[in-house]
Design an enzyme around this catalytic site. Structure first.
Site, PDB file in Angstrom:
ATOM      1  N   LEU A  79      10.518   7.492  -1.094  1.00 34.45           N
ATOM      2  CA  LEU A  79      11.541   6.579  -0.595  1.00 34.45           C
ATOM      3  C   LEU A  79      11.049   5.137  -0.562  1.00 34.45           C
ATOM      4  CD1 LEU A  79      12.953   8.668   2.397  1.00 34.45           C
ATOM      5  CD2 LEU A  79      13.926   8.415   0.102  1.00 34.45           C
ATOM      6  N   GLY A  80       9.775   4.939  -0.375  1.00 30.77           N
ATOM      7  CA  GLY A  80       9.237   3.583  -0.298  1.00 30.77           C
ATOM      8  C   GLY A  80       7.734   3.609  -0.134  1.00 30.77           C
ATOM      9  N   ARG A  81       7.137   2.442  -0.343  1.00 35.72           N
ATOM     10  CA  ARG A  81       5.689   2.303  -0.213  1.00 35.72           C
ATOM     11  C   ARG A  81       5.363   1.145   0.726  1.00 35.72           C
ATOM     12  NH1 ARG A  81       3.336   5.083  -4.628  1.00 35.72           N
ATOM     13  NH2 ARG A  81       4.781   5.452  -6.367  1.00 35.72           N
TER      14      ARG A  81
ATOM     15  N   SER B 207       1.662  -0.800   2.903  1.00 37.53           N
ATOM     16  CA  SER B 207       0.208  -0.932   2.859  1.00 37.53           C
ATOM     17  C   SER B 207      -0.492   0.202   3.596  1.00 37.53           C
ATOM     18  CB  SER B 207      -0.217  -2.278   3.452  1.00 37.53           C
ATOM     19  OG  SER B 207       0.229  -2.378   4.790  1.00 37.53           O
ATOM     20  N   ALA B 208       0.214   0.913   4.495  1.00 43.11           N
ATOM     21  CA  ALA B 208      -0.407   2.016   5.222  1.00 43.11           C
ATOM     22  C   ALA B 208      -0.222   3.351   4.523  1.00 43.11           C
ATOM     23  CB  ALA B 208       0.151   2.097   6.645  1.00 43.11           C
ATOM     24  N   GLY B 209       0.747   3.443   3.631  1.00 41.93           N
ATOM     25  CA  GLY B 209       0.963   4.709   2.951  1.00 41.93           C
ATOM     26  C   GLY B 209       2.290   4.750   2.229  1.00 41.93           C
ATOM     27  N   THR B 210       2.736   5.967   1.905  1.00 42.04           N
ATOM     28  CA  THR B 210       3.954   6.195   1.139  1.00 42.04           C
ATOM     29  C   THR B 210       4.914   7.057   1.941  1.00 42.04           C
ATOM     30  OG1 THR B 210       2.643   6.170  -0.894  1.00 42.04           O
ATOM     31  CG2 THR B 210       4.869   7.041  -1.054  1.00 42.04           C
ATOM     32  N   VAL B 211       6.194   6.676   1.939  1.00 36.47           N
ATOM     33  CA  VAL B 211       7.218   7.435   2.661  1.00 36.47           C
ATOM     34  C   VAL B 211       7.976   8.312   1.666  1.00 36.47           C
ATOM     35  CG1 VAL B 211       9.261   7.312   4.128  1.00 36.47           C
ATOM     36  CG2 VAL B 211       7.449   5.616   4.382  1.00 36.47           C
TER      37      VAL B 211
ATOM     38  N   ASP C 209       3.983  -4.912  15.021  1.00 39.06           N
ATOM     39  CA  ASP C 209       4.394  -5.345  13.683  1.00 39.06           C
ATOM     40  C   ASP C 209       5.913  -5.301  13.539  1.00 39.06           C
ATOM     41  OD1 ASP C 209       3.716  -6.398  11.208  1.00 39.06           O
ATOM     42  OD2 ASP C 209       3.718  -4.452  10.232  1.00 39.06           O
TER      43      ASP C 209
END
Length: 411
Positions: A15-17, A19-23, A130
């Site tokens: 679904l998206g990327r 800086s902490a990881g990938t969804v 954040d």
């Protein structure tokens, strides 16, 4: 291609990327879920994994209608994943990029929802750290609120709290997105609940104006503006709303409202905002300028040919791909006190003639210094000329016209 996450979940598509990881869009025992899979380098950090396990209860216990809840934490081999509620909609950044700016009623309704979510988190002792449009999801299947706004939910709780830990991040680094960082974070102080209020007020300003109050240009300059400069007024909104924004953007954390107070005050203002159109605000002139070395600097400066970015956050990840622009955690150097002391105390975002240096900037100070040097040289030349003329005139008056010129006697 499907991917198993632990024994209970299956990830189907990205679904998206960030800086902490990938969804990923995934499936679990109770139906569709969103799975945030941490980057490999984070997942291989045993200390970080241990912190996630220790904080499992806190992560799973944060439930609120305006918070994307964490359902499960999976640690399986090289995989560390947060299983979260699936919100069918888009994020606030996508809407802002599409519409440029929102009508005041819709903007305030969205921010009030987020403030409600923050109030619940702060009551549980959790600071987000954040808050930004990328981390606000709009539930397109939920009922429409004031101004036609979809319900807003704040996501990525826990990730900032765990990744930004004292043993992992040195005191000379700060974590976050420059446009939304509270002054106390820039100065290296601990992140308390007030930093979320400052960031949320920045988001509200951006929804109304189409740009952040202190953003634009080199990341180091953005950091300094948070500490030294005041916010530019927005014409066309009720004074009470403006004063609320100013209070939540106060440099002193103690001067800002609490999240619950902010939510209440915003909802009280909604009736007065009904029907108001989106503001017509001139965007500031952010002509791309490469600041000299005396300016606070981050790890990488933008190239001279990069176009100026007028909306959103300043990217700190060189060469970021279009599908990975939702960056959350980026390390930057904390500017020294003497660097933060520089700059104008005026409004950095005020529109100005293209090519004209911003008051207080390095270019402005250099130009002023050159003018002072030029004036000083011209003044010395004038004094010398006047002195020479006076000496010549005096000598001419004291010497008879028919007297022969001779050298002065030697004693």
């Amino acid at each position: 291609m499907a991917r198993k996450i632990g024994s209970r979940y299956t990830a189907h598509q990205i679904l998206g990327r960030g800086s902490a990881g990938t969804v990923w869009l995934g499936e679990g025992p109770d139906g569709p879920v969103a799975i945030k899979l941490l980057r490999e380098d984070l997942a291989s950090d045993q200390e970080l994994v241990g912190r996630f396990v220790q904080e499992r209860t806190a992560l799973l216990g944060l439930e609120h209608p305006h918070v994307v809840s964490v359902r499960d934490l999976v640690v399986d081999g090289d995989d560390v994943a947060l299983v979260m509620d699936l919100v069918r909609g888009t994020d606030l950044r996508t809407r802002l990029e599409r519409e440029r700016r929102l009508a005041p009623e819709a903007a305030v309704a969205i921010v009030a929802d987020v403030a409600d979510g923050l109030a619940a988190a702060h009551a549980a002792g959790v600071v987000h750290r954040d808050v930004k449009p990328e981390n606000v999801l709009l539930d397109m299947q939920g009922p429409l609120g004031p101004g036609g706004a979809h319900p807003a939910l704040l996501t990525d709780f826990g990730v900032a709290k765990l990744i930004d830990a004292p043993k992992r991040t040195r005191a000379t680094k700060i974590i976050g997105t420059p446009d939304y960082l509270a002054p106390e974070i820039v100065e290296g102080l601990p992140a308390r609940a007030a930093v979320d209020i400052y960031a949320l007020a920045t988001v509200l300003y951006e929804l109304l104006a189409g740009f952040t109050p202190f953003g634009g240009g080199h990341p180091g300059a953005v950091l300094r503006r948070h500490v030294t400069e005041t916010v530019v007024p927005l014409p066309g909104i009720p004074d009470e709303l403006w004063q609320l924004i100013v209070q939540c953007l106060a440099k002193a954390p103690a001067s800002r409202l609490r999240a619950s107070e902010l939510a209440t005050r915003l909802r009280e203002l909604l009736p007065a905002l009904a029907g108001l159109p989106a503001l017509e605000v001139d965007e500031p002139d952010d002509d791309p300028v490469v600041e000299p070395q005396e300016e606070p600097s981050a790890q990488a400066a933008p190239s001279a040919g990069d176009p100026a970015r007028r909306t959103g956050a300043v990217s700190l990840v060189p060469g970021a791909k279009p599908d990975s622009n939702r960056d959350t955690h980026t390390s930057m150097r904390v500017p020294a006190p003497d660097e933060l002391a520089g700059g104008a105390r005026g409004t950095a975002r005020a529109p100005r003639t293209p090519g004209t240096p911003r008051p207080g900037s390095a270019r402005h100070r250099t130009a002023a210094r050159r003018r002072r040097i030029t004036l000083s040289v011209a003044g010395l030349a004038l004094v010398a000329a006047v002195g020479a003329g006076a000496w010549w005139a005096t000598s001419a008056d004291d010497t008879p016209q028919d007297a022969p010129h001779s050298a002065p006697p030697v004693p």
